[in-house]
Design a protein around this motif. Structure first.
Motif, mmCIF file in Angstrom:
data_model
loop_
_atom_site.group_PDB
_atom_site.id
_atom_site.type_symbol
_atom_site.label_atom_id
_atom_site.label_comp_id
_atom_site.label_asym_id
_atom_site.label_seq_id
_atom_site.Cartn_x
_atom_site.Cartn_y
_atom_site.Cartn_z
ATOM 1 N N LYS A 353 30.951 2.588 -32.735
ATOM 2 C CA LYS A 353 29.689 2.401 -33.462
ATOM 3 C C LYS A 353 28.732 1.505 -32.674
ATOM 4 O O LYS A 353 27.540 1.788 -32.554
ATOM 5 N N SER A 356 27.352 3.273 -29.716
ATOM 6 C CA SER A 356 26.343 4.247 -30.133
ATOM 7 C C SER A 356 25.002 3.570 -30.389
ATOM 8 O O SER A 356 23.941 4.087 -29.999
ATOM 9 N N ILE A 357 25.064 2.400 -31.050
ATOM 10 C CA ILE A 357 23.834 1.640 -31.327
ATOM 11 C C ILE A 357 23.166 1.225 -30.027
ATOM 12 O O ILE A 357 21.962 1.360 -29.852
ATOM 13 N N LYS A 358 23.957 0.710 -29.063
ATOM 14 C CA LYS A 358 23.430 0.290 -27.777
ATOM 15 C C LYS A 358 22.801 1.487 -27.045
ATOM 16 O O LYS A 358 21.719 1.397 -26.448
ATOM 17 N N HIS A 359 23.492 2.631 -27.102
ATOM 18 C CA HIS A 359 22.993 3.835 -26.398
ATOM 19 C C HIS A 359 21.675 4.306 -27.013
ATOM 20 O O HIS A 359 20.736 4.662 -26.288
ATOM 21 N N ASN A 360 21.614 4.302 -28.346
ATOM 22 C CA ASN A 360 20.389 4.747 -29.015
ATOM 23 C C ASN A 360 19.228 3.817 -28.725
ATOM 24 O O ASN A 360 18.084 4.247 -28.536
ATOM 25 N N ASN A 361 19.546 2.483 -28.700
ATOM 26 C CA ASN A 361 18.501 1.515 -28.398
ATOM 27 C C ASN A 361 17.981 1.692 -26.973
ATOM 28 O O ASN A 361 16.798 1.533 -26.699
ATOM 29 N N THR A 362 18.914 2.030 -26.063
ATOM 30 C CA THR A 362 18.521 2.246 -24.679
ATOM 31 C C THR A 362 17.594 3.477 -24.574
ATOM 32 O O THR A 362 16.615 3.473 -23.848
#
Length: 362
Positions: A353, A356-362
């Protein structure tokens, strides 16, 4: 002559490792406990027989006093040996004192019994049997045991000589008896000590093999095999963290696999700054597992945050890109391996999770 002297010295006064002495101490305490309990039971049965046979004409004599004293002392020594076995008291010197106290009490009583039997024209084998029993079950440095045997025998035959000139004793037989006991003492000690050393060395080899097979060669962390062999602490709250290195594939693709290995080694070595070595595992690739029952959840998370900051601030030669790590945490009470695996899976889902948050923020 020097070689002969050294051989005799090693034979009578061998030097053992502290680990071997620890094993000897525990073995001696078990034997002392057993011998003292048997002695106390034998003394109680002897007293019961005396009371049954002479209940109409009871009187206290030296034998009665000696028997009661031996019963009490045997129970005290058995209690001390039990305390040692439970770790309430410890130390090699303490063990030696308990052993010598046991030997003195048993030998003194058997010496008195043999002396009494001699006065009644009976066999004086009790002392002989006691010596054989002590030699068979208790390990004492041969030199000290030989000295004890010599003093005991000199005192015993001096008593017989004072009583009636030891007229029923053939002194050459008595001397041969002492020589035989001394030889048996030395042989028995080295036979038992060699067995203990062989067992210890076999156990050390097994432990070394386990350690080598449980350590990840790249990072020095415990590996998956070690994780599968871990002992579960039932009913205790366990905190688990699954971690990995962010965008690790880019380090391999950009800088090569050798540099990627250096990144993994750096992140792993920094784990040891904030966690115990035995709490850290390489789960696979760039994934690390940290597991503890010793910290609160807040402290555990705080240390993970500290580790992440240390990794971020540590440079790997040839890599200018900052290195980040992510982690997912799960806590719970476990009782089985299945419970542990479920907790690890939960922590892994938390990591997913967060990634995923880090990837979406990137």
């Amino acid at each position: 002559m020097v070689d002969i002297f050294n051989k005799i010295k090693r034979l009578l006064l061998p030097k053992n490792k502290d680990e071997i002495n620890d094993i000897i101490d525990l073995s001696n305490m078990s034997s002392v406990k057993m011998i003292c309990i048997i002695t106390a039971i034998a003394g109680v049965l002897s007293m019961l027989r005396y009371f049954i046979l002479y209940y109409n004409n009871l009187y206290v004599n030296i034998t009665t006093i000696a028997t009661i004293a031996v019963i009490l002392l045997s129970l005290i020594i058995a209690g001390l040996s039990e305390l040692f076995l439970k770790g309430k008291i410890h130390g090699h010197n303490v063990s030696v004192c308990i052993v010598y106290l046991c030997i003195i009490v048993i030998s003194a009583f058997c010496l008195y019994t043999s002396y009494t039997n001699y006065k009644l024209d009976r066999q004086i084998l009790v002392l002989f049997i006691a010596n054989i029993s002590i030699i068979s079950f208790i390990l004492i440095t041969p030199l000290y045991h030989v000295l004890l045997l010599i003093v005991e025998n000199l005192f015993f035959y001096a008593l017989l000589y004072c009583y009636d000139g030891a007229k029923d004793i053939v002194f050459i037989n008595a001397l041969l008896y002492l020589v035989v006991i001394v030889i048996v003492c030395i042989i028995s000690y080295h036979r038992m000590i060699n067995s203990i050393i062989a067992t210890y060395e076999a156990r050390q080899l097994a432990e070394d093999f386990y350690i080598k097979s449980s350590i990840d060669q790249l990072t020095g962390l415990m590996n998956r095999y070690a994780l599968e062999s871990i002992k579960i602490k039932k009913g205790v709250t366990t905190h688990v963290a699954m971690t990995d290195i962010d965008l690790f594939k880019t380090f391999n693709d950009t800088f090569g696999h050798l540099k990627g290995d250096e990144v993994i080694k750096m992140a792993a070595s920094n784990l040891f700054i904030v966690f115990r070595r035995k709490d850290c595992f390489r789960y696979g690739g760039d994934e690390f597992l940290i597991m503890t029952t010793k910290l609160s959840e807040d402290t555990f998370k705080s240390r993970l945050s500290t580790w992440a900051k240390i990794v971020y601030g540590t440079k790997v030669e040839g890599i200018d890109t900052p290195i980040n790590v992510s982690y997912g945490v799960a806590s719970g009470v476990i009782n089985t391996k299945e419970d542990l695996m479920e907790l690890i899976e939960k922590a892994d889902n938390e990591l997913y999770k967060i990634k995923s948050i880090k990837h979406n923020n990137t």
